[in-house]
Design a protein around this motif. Structure first.
Motif, PDB file in Angstrom:
ATOM      1  N   PHE A 234       0.695  -1.279  -0.131  1.00 22.49           N
ATOM      2  CA  PHE A 234      -0.129  -0.085   0.028  1.00 22.49           C
ATOM      3  C   PHE A 234       0.835   1.417  -0.077  1.00 22.49           C
ATOM      4  CE2 PHE A 234      -2.430   3.148   2.105  1.00 22.49           C
ATOM      5  CZ  PHE A 234      -3.502   3.286   0.884  1.00 22.49           C
ATOM      6  N   GLY A 235       0.503   2.105  -0.918  1.00 23.65           N
ATOM      7  CA  GLY A 235       1.140   3.297  -1.040  1.00 23.65           C
ATOM      8  C   GLY A 235       2.040   3.549  -2.009  1.00 23.65           C
ATOM      9  N   THR A 236       2.418   2.485  -2.536  1.00 23.63           N
ATOM     10  CA  THR A 236       3.518   2.293  -4.075  1.00 23.63           C
ATOM     11  C   THR A 236       2.934   2.505  -5.437  1.00 23.63           C
ATOM     12  OG1 THR A 236       3.515   0.104  -4.068  1.00 23.63           O
ATOM     13  CG2 THR A 236       4.980   1.099  -2.437  1.00 23.63           C
ATOM     14  N   GLY A 237       1.546   2.068  -5.233  1.00 26.57           N
ATOM     15  CA  GLY A 237       0.892   2.227  -6.599  1.00 26.57           C
ATOM     16  C   GLY A 237       0.133   3.434  -7.138  1.00 26.57           C
ATOM     17  N   TYR A 238      -0.704   3.099  -7.784  1.00 28.10           N
ATOM     18  CA  TYR A 238      -1.393   4.547  -8.164  1.00 28.10           C
ATOM     19  C   TYR A 238      -2.852   4.735  -7.922  1.00 28.10           C
ATOM     20  CZ  TYR A 238       2.712   5.130 -11.206  1.00 28.10           C
ATOM     21  OH  TYR A 238       4.215   5.120 -11.294  1.00 28.10           O
ATOM     22  N   SER A 239      -3.336   3.479  -7.053  1.00 33.14           N
ATOM     23  CA  SER A 239      -4.811   3.682  -6.640  1.00 33.14           C
ATOM     24  C   SER A 239      -5.106   4.865  -5.997  1.00 33.14           C
ATOM     25  CB  SER A 239      -5.131   2.338  -6.146  1.00 33.14           C
ATOM     26  OG  SER A 239      -4.673   2.574  -4.650  1.00 33.14           O
TER      27      SER A 239
ATOM     28  N   TYR B  56     -10.925   3.961  -3.726  1.00 35.61           N
ATOM     29  CA  TYR B  56     -10.829   2.557  -3.871  1.00 35.61           C
ATOM     30  C   TYR B  56     -11.077   1.842  -2.185  1.00 35.61           C
ATOM     31  CZ  TYR B  56      -8.901   1.160  -8.255  1.00 35.61           C
ATOM     32  OH  TYR B  56      -8.865   0.761  -9.576  1.00 35.61           O
ATOM     33  N   LEU B  57     -10.443   2.433  -1.307  1.00 38.40           N
ATOM     34  CA  LEU B  57     -10.588   1.988   0.084  1.00 38.40           C
ATOM     35  C   LEU B  57     -11.932   2.381   0.441  1.00 38.40           C
ATOM     36  CD1 LEU B  57      -7.352   3.466   1.727  1.00 38.40           C
ATOM     37  CD2 LEU B  57      -7.881   1.229   0.529  1.00 38.40           C
TER      38      LEU B  57
ATOM     39  N   LYS C 184      -7.535  -5.520   5.197  1.00 37.48           N
ATOM     40  CA  LYS C 184      -6.368  -5.300   5.682  1.00 37.48           C
ATOM     41  C   LYS C 184      -5.446  -4.432   4.579  1.00 37.48           C
ATOM     42  CE  LYS C 184      -5.646 -10.148   7.331  1.00 37.48           C
ATOM     43  NZ  LYS C 184      -4.658 -10.988   7.787  1.00 37.48           N
ATOM     44  N   LEU C 185      -4.634  -3.721   5.144  1.00 38.34           N
ATOM     45  CA  LEU C 185      -3.783  -2.757   4.335  1.00 38.34           C
ATOM     46  C   LEU C 185      -2.317  -3.243   4.576  1.00 38.34           C
ATOM     47  CD1 LEU C 185      -4.682   0.912   4.392  1.00 38.34           C
ATOM     48  CD2 LEU C 185      -5.258  -0.843   2.588  1.00 38.34           C
TER      49      LEU C 185
ATOM     50  N   LEU D  45      -2.459   4.810   9.312  1.00 38.42           N
ATOM     51  CA  LEU D  45      -3.076   3.976  10.300  1.00 38.42           C
ATOM     52  C   LEU D  45      -4.189   4.811  11.018  1.00 38.42           C
ATOM     53  CD1 LEU D  45       0.460   3.150  12.201  1.00 38.42           C
ATOM     54  CD2 LEU D  45      -1.461   1.559  11.564  1.00 38.42           C
ATOM     55  N   SER D  46      -4.329   6.164  10.994  1.00 38.07           N
ATOM     56  CA  SER D  46      -5.368   6.687  11.721  1.00 38.07           C
ATOM     57  C   SER D  46      -6.776   6.374  10.641  1.00 38.07           C
ATOM     58  CB  SER D  46      -5.167   8.241  11.945  1.00 38.07           C
ATOM     59  OG  SER D  46      -5.748   9.027  10.962  1.00 38.07           O
ATOM     60  N   MET D  47      -6.372   6.651   9.526  1.00 35.12           N
ATOM     61  CA  MET D  47      -7.368   6.290   8.164  1.00 35.12           C
ATOM     62  C   MET D  47      -7.945   4.877   8.542  1.00 35.12           C
ATOM     63  SD  MET D  47      -6.936   6.795   4.154  1.00 35.12           S
ATOM     64  CE  MET D  47      -5.823   5.604   4.048  1.00 35.12           C
ATOM     65  N   ALA D  48      -7.162   3.847   8.719  1.00 40.05           N
ATOM     66  CA  ALA D  48      -7.461   2.642   8.742  1.00 40.05           C
ATOM     67  C   ALA D  48      -8.338   2.392  10.053  1.00 40.05           C
ATOM     68  CB  ALA D  48      -6.129   1.575   8.773  1.00 40.05           C
ATOM     69  N   THR D  49      -8.275   2.928  10.839  1.00 40.66           N
ATOM     70  CA  THR D  49      -9.202   2.896  12.079  1.00 40.66           C
ATOM     71  C   THR D  49     -10.553   3.304  11.691  1.00 40.66           C
ATOM     72  OG1 THR D  49      -7.352   3.901  13.476  1.00 40.66           O
ATOM     73  CG2 THR D  49      -9.533   3.613  14.420  1.00 40.66           C
ATOM     74  N   PHE D  50     -10.812   4.471  10.976  1.00 44.01           N
ATOM     75  CA  PHE D  50     -12.168   4.817  10.637  1.00 44.01           C
ATOM     76  C   PHE D  50     -12.497   3.890   9.671  1.00 44.01           C
ATOM     77  CE2 PHE D  50     -10.499   8.468  12.156  1.00 44.01           C
ATOM     78  CZ  PHE D  50     -11.425   9.300  13.029  1.00 44.01           C
ATOM     79  N   LEU D  51     -11.863   2.965   8.749  1.00 41.52           N
ATOM     80  CA  LEU D  51     -12.164   2.293   7.507  1.00 41.52           C
ATOM     81  C   LEU D  51     -12.358   1.011   8.250  1.00 41.52           C
ATOM     82  CD1 LEU D  51     -10.220   3.776   4.485  1.00 41.52           C
ATOM     83  CD2 LEU D  51     -12.443   4.153   4.971  1.00 41.52           C
TER      84      LEU D  51
END
Ligand code: C2E
Ligand code: CA
Ligand code: CA
Ligand code: CA
Length: 278
Positions: A182-187, A191-192, A199-200, A224-230
């Motif tokens: 996660f974070g290396t592509g262009y998405s 998407y999330l 998982k990310l 990490l904070s975004m993941a909590t909300f999602l």
């Protein structure tokens, strides 16, 4: 560089020819590699914030009779181009499922989740969902113990409507889904929001420089904070030092993978390492 005379041009042609030749040789050898039983699935532990093993990722190697252990980066891209990735991908999923079945009666191991990498080409096969369904039917175990790791490229290369349907179908089967690297592509972040991922995996390029790069710290904290909300679980990849582990944990990361906890190894080595830790 360019336009530097004939030599440069000839050199370029040579190396390109060489590359084509090597690709051809590898592709031919790969064709028989599965039948010759030369593929190996290695396993690397994934641990929680107490450093307790919660699962593992299967990572393929090619035990070449002459060249030794060939890492995936040297043959997966070639297999992708020639279409052999489909056979390889099936072999990997078969091996993974066999193992989960073997562990069914083992008290500790039956809690582990097994992650496998599925390439874009394989995921985008029209009958991938069907294939997975029959596989899960054949091996009778809780599907949520299987996690499929997809890269952003795999998502990017699929047709929009198709992708949503596919992922929805996977979810219905109960299989877990991780977005790899996660974070290396262009998405895009949309998407999330749209895709029901579980998982990310934060790419190791962020983790490597985490302790001395404020930008990586910012990105990692934000993810990490975004993941909590999602409601996404986050796995940090490439954790090599206790300092990286502690820092990631302080940011709320809940799962970790890296040489600090174990290198990818054959299953017997993996299991004896776990025993000696307990
Ligand atoms: P990946 O899925 O991102 O896998 C993680 C890679 O990071 C693995 O490399 C692993 O050995 C390495 N790694 C783990 N911990 C550390 C660490 O602490 N430090 C460092 N420097 N590296 C670490 P590996 O096994 O060489 O695999 C490379 C890539 O090949 C994988 O990247 C994945 O994209 C692909 N691959 C591996 N197995 C399969 C497979 O069965 N199918 C498909 N389609 N691709 C696979
Ligand atoms: Ca992976
Ligand atoms: Ca990864
Ligand atoms: Ca990677």
């Amino acid at each position: 560089a360019k336009g530097n005379g004939k030599n440069q041009v000839v050199l370029f042609d040579d190396s390109q020819q060489e590359r084509v030749n090597r690709r051809f040789v590898v592709e031919n050898e790969l064709r028989d590699a599965i039948e010759r039983d030369e593929m190996r699935l290695f396993f690397q532990p994934i641990v929680n914030d107490q450093q307790v093993v919660v699962g593992m990722e299967g990572l393929i190697r090619w035990q070449h009779p002459a060249r030794g252990l060939v890492p995936p980066n040297e043959f997966i891209p070639i297999a992708e181009q020639g279409g052999l990735i489909l056979a390889i991908g099936r072999w990997v999923l078969d091996r993974a499922c066999e193992m989960l079945v073997e562990w069914k009666s083992d008290h500790e191991r039956q809690r582990w989740t097994l992650s496998v990498n599925v390439s874009a080409r394989q995921f985008n096969e029209p009958n991938f969902i069907e294939y997975l369904r029959s596989l899960l039917r054949r091996f009778d175990f809780p599907p949520e113990r299987l996690c499929i790791e997809l890269t952003e490229t795999a998502l990017l290369n699929s047709i929009d409507g198709d992708l949503q349907d596919k992922i929805a179908a996977l979810k219905k089967q109960g299989v877990k889904l991780a977005l790899d690297d996660f974070g290396t592509g262009y998405s895009s972040l949309s998407y999330l929001k749209r895709l029901p991922l579980n998982k990310l995996k934060i790419d190791q390029s962020f983790v490597r420089t985490l302790l001395n790069d404020r930008k990586d710290q910012g990105i990692t904290a934000a993810v990490l904070s975004m993941a909590t909300f999602l409601d996404l679980e986050v796995v940090a990849e490439g954790v090599e030092t206790i300092e990286q582990f502690n820092y990631l944990r302080s940011l709320g990361c809940g799962a970790f993978q890296g040489y600090l906890f174990g290198r990818p190894a054959p299953i017997d080595t993996f299991l004896s390492n776990q025993i000696s830790c307990a």
